[in-house]
Design a protein around this motif. Structure first.
Motif, short mmCIF file in Angstrom:
data_model
loop_
_atom_site.label_atom_id
_atom_site.label_comp_id
_atom_site.label_asym_id
_atom_site.label_seq_id
_atom_site.Cartn_x
_atom_site.Cartn_y
_atom_site.Cartn_z
N ASP A 47 1.70 -7.25 6.02
CA ASP A 47 1.48 -8.63 5.60
C ASP A 47 2.45 -9.02 4.48
O ASP A 47 2.05 -9.41 3.40
CB ASP A 47 0.02 -8.76 5.14
CG ASP A 47 -0.37 -10.19 4.86
OD1 ASP A 47 0.35 -11.10 5.29
OD2 ASP A 47 -1.41 -10.39 4.21
N GLU A 63 0.82 -1.21 0.00
CA GLU A 63 0.00 0.00 0.00
C GLU A 63 0.86 1.26 0.00
O GLU A 63 0.44 2.29 0.52
CB GLU A 63 -0.91 0.02 1.24
CG GLU A 63 -1.84 -1.16 1.39
CD GLU A 63 -3.10 -1.06 0.54
OE1 GLU A 63 -3.22 -0.08 -0.23
OE2 GLU A 63 -3.94 -1.97 0.64
N ASP A 98 -6.50 1.26 2.70
CA ASP A 98 -6.65 1.94 1.40
C ASP A 98 -7.54 3.17 1.44
O ASP A 98 -7.85 3.73 0.40
CB ASP A 98 -7.15 0.95 0.36
CG ASP A 98 -8.44 0.29 0.81
OD1 ASP A 98 -8.99 0.71 1.83
OD2 ASP A 98 -8.89 -0.65 0.13
N SER A 153 -6.99 -3.24 -5.82
CA SER A 153 -7.58 -4.24 -4.95
C SER A 153 -6.74 -5.51 -4.97
O SER A 153 -6.25 -5.93 -6.00
CB SER A 153 -9.00 -4.56 -5.40
OG SER A 153 -9.50 -5.64 -4.64
N LYS A 154 -6.58 -6.12 -3.77
CA LYS A 154 -5.77 -7.33 -3.68
C LYS A 154 -6.62 -8.57 -3.94
O LYS A 154 -6.14 -9.68 -3.88
CB LYS A 154 -5.13 -7.44 -2.29
CG LYS A 154 -4.41 -6.19 -1.80
CD LYS A 154 -3.33 -5.71 -2.73
CE LYS A 154 -2.56 -4.51 -2.25
NZ LYS A 154 -3.22 -3.22 -2.37
#
Ligand code: UDP
Ligand code: MG
Length: 319
Positions: A44, A15, A98, A206-207
């Motif tokens: 993470d 991010e 985000d 977006s992950k």
């Protein structure tokens, strides 16, 4: 003893573009609340500069910032789990990094908790995601409400507040693949929901791919309900009864009219349909077996490389 009233837990994965904007809004919003708080960032296993940026931020505000650095990528929910285990607050709020949810809305969640709720979920005022995610999440919501007892209007939104008691229950679970809002809901005594804002992702992407969203929903169904398995036994019974009638009918027909050879492709169609259903059933069984397997392996759910925290946190280690 100066107890911490609020822990804000934020999972961070690649991010770097958005973190500074998050800091600029989050810290003032929390300072305004007039409670003692801590912010726990869980990196993470980001492969970009996120962890360096978090480190800098820790040095700027070591009084209220703690950073957990994972050794690898263990997923958003494991990051939040780690946050829950390290957090010291009486109440906890989870938030995405985000800025899709405004940090200013944390005040509304806490106000709702003051009314005596131990779990405050959130509903996005208007969602700003792609259209297929709207459709898919509505379908999954209604399916989930039917087969589990979990009633969450908007499962996709992570801005949520939990009481210490709920978190303690979650911490004692050690579940491997889980969905935190649902798990928390199942432990909450008096859940409530509030409407929060939702903006488009300001930076980064977006992950979650379609595949990981499907996986997530499988976890949700199989992790909280055995109804899918039970439906298969019901289906099996119905099909057996139907075929029994069919066999009886064919037997009588054979005695009266004689043998038949037509309808071959109808038979194929029926056979393929049943094979399809059987394969799905085996797959579904596999979902449960897989969950059991992961659970009994007892592997660590996540690995922590380092924790950055000030002295105040007691057992904490210094930079
Ligand atoms: N995230 C994470 N690990 C992952 C994927 C995502 O910690 O493997 C974090 C991510 O940094 C963000 C949050 O989880 O803070 C939600 O991710 P994202 O915004 O991509 O999900 P969406 O809002 O699209 O559902
Ligand atoms: Mg997001």
């Amino acid at each position: 003893m100066n107890t911490i009233q609020l822990s804000v837990i934020i999972p961070v994965y690649n991010e770097e573009e958005g973190l500074q904007a998050l800091f600029d809004r989050l810290y003032p919003a929390l300072d305004k609340l007039g409670v003692t708080y801590e912010i726990l960032f869980v990196n993470d296993g980001s492969r970009d500069r996120s962890s360096a940026i978090l480190r800098e931020q820790f040095q700027k505000r070591p009084d209220v910032t703690r950073v957990i650095l994972f050794q690898g990528n263990f997923g958003q929910h494991m990051a939040i789990m780690a946050g829950f285990e390290y957090a010291l607050g009486q109440r906890m709020v989870t938030l995405d990094a985000d800025l899709q949810n405004p940090p200013e809305d944390i005040a509304n969640l806490l106000a709702k908790m003051e009314e005596g709720h131990d779990y405050v979920g959130s509903i996005r005022r208007q969602r700003n995601d792609s259209w297929w995610r709207h459709v898919a999440s509505r379908a999954m919501n209604s399916l989930r409400e039917r087969i589990t007892r979990i009633k969450i209007t908007d499962q996709g939104c992570m801005l949520r507040a939990y009481d210490r008691k709920v978190i303690d229950a979650i911490n004692s679970c050690k579940e491997v693949n889980t969905f935190i809002p649902a798990l928390a809901y199942s432990f909450a005594r008096n859940p409530a929901e509030v409407v929060v804002g939702h903006e488009e992702r300001a930076a980064g992407e977006s992950k979650y791919s379609l595949y990981s969203l499907i996986r997530l929903n499988f976890d949700l169904m199989t992790g909280f309900s055995v109804v899918p398995l039970q439906m298969f036994s019901m289906l099996g019974i119905s099909i057996s009864v139907l075929s029994a009638f069919f066999v009886a009918f064919l037997l009588v027909r054979r005695l009266i009219v004689g043998p038949e050879a037509e309808g071959l492709f109808t038979l194929f169609a029926i056979a393929f349909l049943l094979i399809g259903i059987t394969l799905f059933g085996i797959g579904l069984l596999g979902e449960y077996v897989g969950r059991i397997y992961q659970q009994v392996r007892h592997r660590p759910r996540y690995l922590v490389e380092a924790v950055l925290e000030g002295r105040r946190a007691g057992s904490g280690m210094e930079e």
